[in-house]
Structure formats: structure tokens, C-alpha cells
Scaffold this active site. Structure first.
Site, PDB file in Angstrom:
ATOM      1  N   GLU A 199       0.826  -1.222   0.000  1.00 29.19           N
ATOM      2  CA  GLU A 199       0.000   0.000   0.000  1.00 29.19           C
ATOM      3  C   GLU A 199       0.855   1.265   0.000  1.00 29.19           C
ATOM      4  O   GLU A 199       0.480   2.283   0.593  1.00 29.19           O
ATOM      5  CB  GLU A 199      -0.995  -0.038   1.165  1.00 29.19           C
ATOM      6  CG  GLU A 199      -1.911  -1.263   1.101  1.00 29.19           C
ATOM      7  CD  GLU A 199      -2.819  -1.440   2.307  1.00 29.19           C
ATOM      8  OE1 GLU A 199      -2.815  -0.563   3.197  1.00 29.19           O
ATOM      9  OE2 GLU A 199      -3.534  -2.456   2.354  1.00 29.19           O
ATOM     10  N   GLU A 291      -4.576  -8.403  -0.659  1.00 26.40           N
ATOM     11  CA  GLU A 291      -5.464  -8.341   0.500  1.00 26.40           C
ATOM     12  C   GLU A 291      -6.864  -8.082  -0.032  1.00 26.40           C
ATOM     13  O   GLU A 291      -7.058  -7.206  -0.880  1.00 26.40           O
ATOM     14  CB  GLU A 291      -5.103  -7.202   1.464  1.00 26.40           C
ATOM     15  CG  GLU A 291      -3.840  -7.400   2.264  1.00 26.40           C
ATOM     16  CD  GLU A 291      -3.610  -6.258   3.261  1.00 26.40           C
ATOM     17  OE1 GLU A 291      -4.604  -5.574   3.634  1.00 26.40           O
ATOM     18  OE2 GLU A 291      -2.460  -6.051   3.648  1.00 26.40           O
TER      19      GLU A 291
END
Length: 361
Positions: A199, A291
């Protein structure tokens, strides 16, 4: 993952001219063939990658080369001392299936914690499962505390790269702690899908949203340190931005990445709600959802129909060959119609993996 968590301390040839006379459909066909061959023939990022890791990478590449792709199922266990097989066991008890991929994270309450994550992934590997690790790393620029600062905003990544700074020394110490854990898994014969700096296009971790070129230098520095200095040949490197904007501007290059993916938390598995897929799909690497969680990054109700995920993936994200659900109420143990999804022939569970791909041969 940007949400708070109980276990987290939050303080990418030119054709000869004569091809220009070819019919457009022929050119499109040849372009597609060459692109698929490029993806299928990509060598490991680390030229010294061991044979087991090469076999696992080829497995994902072969899945990616299929017209009707199947998808490897995955489940994140937990952080640090909370990592174990309880959640995977609950999924098996409810559905009759073991996720093919088990994830854990090296973040502990007091800094890097590798013992429990290693025990969990080693056990799962020995049972024939694939494994992946990440690390919600503490901020090495914090000189007043030995850990913490996951969500600090003012970190200068250039300082981490400057060998003349104390921050650089602290950064190398953190890398050493992580490498020690990965070395234990290497010694045990475990191949790890290693997912660092996840991220990085967000704004919630200390490594997030920085100058792309400096970030790329940092990724490559870790890569060189782990592969050359530490000799870790059991890693497959996973590049995993959050869905949204700037998903590829931080991409460190094909020579530093083996697989790619997006982190996404939403009920809606379409390109209006999960952004950045088109850019990621153009990278010549197997793609997955590194994810996934239904609802949002916060407070999921645990009532999501997981058949929606598979249907959306197949329709809107056709290059997907693996996914990893997050834990808690995002998990495969806490939502609805999970058994139906895992029983779908398009899903690959642990029992469907080729014998000897992971674990004992």
C-alpha cells in the site's frame, strides 16, 4: 492494511517495416501471443532463486497463461504473536477446504516479531500449503523509541538510504531482524511470497506516498540486501499497492518483482469500486488480490456473500490467479456462502495444489 488492528502498534521490439502491411487482426493476434509468452517466460527477479521457488513462480505463471484462469485461495492469519493456524482450521471445519495460501505478518507489539509467524507458516507449508509474509514495519527514523511509528508521516526515505546516518543504521537493524526470520524459513526449505512496503501509494504508513524514485531506490536496496548480502534465495517478491491511483508509479521494475496485486476492501468487485487494475494488468507478472476484505477497511459486519467476490473477479478482473482474505470479520471464516465459493471448480484450495509444490516431496 490501513485500518487499525489490535495486534498493531500504531504510536515495464519494434517490428520490421514489412509487418505494417499485415491485416490488423493478424497484428493483434501476434501481439497477444507475444505478450502471453512474455508473461509465461519471465525469470525470477532474483537470478539465484532456488528451485522450489522457481517451481512456485512457474505455477502462478502457468495459471496466468491459461484462458480460463483458476484462482488460488488464501487467508491471512494474524500479526506477530497472534499468528497461528486457528483461522485456517475454522475455515476447514466450516467448508471442508483449506485455503491454498496462508499469510502472516512480522509486526509485533514490541517491534519485529518472527517466531509465531514462522511457526504458523512452517506448519502450513509442511502440510502442503503456500505461504506469504508481510511486515507492518516500525519507523526506523524514530530515535527516541525502539519501535512504533507505523503511521508517522514525516519520514525522509533518503535518510534511510544514506549510510552516513543513524537512521540508516537503524533501518539495517530492522532489515536484519526480518532477514533472520526469513533465513529460518529458508533453512527449513520454505518458499515465501514476500510482500514488503504494501500500500505504498496510500497515505497511512510511514513509507506511503513518498517520491516514487526514492521509494523505488528503497525497494531495490531491500531487494539487494536480502538477495545478495543475506543470500535469501527462497523469496518471491510481491508488489502490492492499494487499489486507487498511482498503482504503478512505485513499481520498482520487472527485475525486482515476481508477482503483483492490489489490496482492496469493498463489497463491490468491479472497476468502478476497485481502481488501478488496468494499469496493474499491463505488468508482465501474475496478478492477484494481495489483500481482500468485504465492506470497507473498518468494521465489517461479517455477512458478505463470498460468491460475489469470485463472480466479480471472473467478470471484471480476469487476470486474477490468487487472493488472500484478511482476518477478523473480513475472513473466509466469518462470512456467508464461503463453502460454495471454495467448492467452485475455479478455486484452487490446498488440497488442489500439485503434490510436492509446497511441503514435503
Amino acid at each position: 492494511m490501513r485500518k487499525k488492528h489490535h495486534d498493531l502498534n500504531t504510536t515495464t521490439g519494434l517490428w520490421p517495416n514489412k509487418t505494417l502491411t499485415m491485416k490488423p487482426i493478424t497484428c493483434l493476434f501476434l501481439t497477444a501471443v507475444l505478450w502471453f509468452n512474455c508473461r509465461a517466460g519471465q525469470p525470477p527477479a532474483n537470478p539465484q532463486t532456488n528451485d522450489r521457488a522457481k517451481a512456485i513462480l512457474k505455477y502462478f505463471q502457468d495459471l496466468d497463461a491459461q484462458t480460463n484462469r483458476r484462482v488460488v485461495s488464501g487467508q491471512f492469519s494474524n500479526f506477530g504473536d497472534g499468528a497461528n493456524l486457528r483461522l485456517a482450521t475454522q475455515i476447514h471445519d466450516r467448508t471442508g477446504h483449506w485455503p491454498a495460501l496462508l499469510g502472516a505478518d512480522y509486526a509485533g507489539r514490541g517491534g519485529i516479531s518472527t517466531n509465531a509467524p514462522n511457526q504458523a507458516v512452517l506448519e502450513y507449508w509442511q502440510q502442503g500449503g503456500l505461504v506469504t509474509l508481510s511486515a507492518h514495519m516500525y519507523n526506523p527514523a524514530r530515535t527516541n523509541v525502539p519501535f512504533g511509528g507505523l503511521r508517522d508521516k514525516d519520514v525522509d526515505l533518503k535518510a534511510l538510504l544514506d549510510p552516513n546516518t543513524e537512521i540508516h543504521a537503524r533501518w539495517l537493524h530492522e532489515l536484519d531482524l526480518i532477514a533472520d526470520g526469513l533465513q529460518q524459513l529458508k533453512d527449513a526449505g520454505v518458499v515465501v511470497l514476500w510482500r514488503p512496503f504494501h500500500e505504498m501509494n496510500g497515505n497511512w504508513f510511514w513509507w506511503d506516498g513518498k517520491d516514487p524514485q526514492t521509494f523505488i531506490q528503497l525497494w531495490r536496496q531491500m531487494f539487494e540486501y536480502f538477495t545478495k548480502t543475506k543470500g535469501l534465495d527462497n523469496l518471491l517478491w510481491v508488489y502490492a499497492p492499494n487499489h486507487g491511483t498511482n498503482t504503478v508509479v512505485y513499481y520498482p521494475g520487472d527485475q525486482y518483482v515476481d508477482l503483483v496485486g492490489l489490496d482492496a476492501y469493498t463489497d463491490y468487485i468491479d472497476t468502478n469500486h476497485i481502481l488501478g487494475y488496468a494499469e496493474m494488468a499491463r505488468l508482465a507478472k501474475p496478478f492477484g488480490f494481495t489483500e481482500f476484505g468485504p465492506h470497507s477497511p473498518e468494521n465489517p459486519p461479517g455477512d458478505y456473500d463470498y460468491r460475489r467476490f469470485l463472480a466479480g473477479v471472473q467478470t471484471n478482473f480476469p487476470r486474477t490467479v490468487f487472493f488472500m482474505s484478511w482476518n477478523a470479520k473480513w475472513s473466509l471464516a466469518s462470512n456467508t456462502n464461503v463453502a460454495e465459493m471454495l467448492s467452485d471448480p475455479r478455486i484452487i484450495n490446498r488440497e488442489n495444489l500439485p503434490k510436492g509444490l509446497a511441503g514435503k516431496r
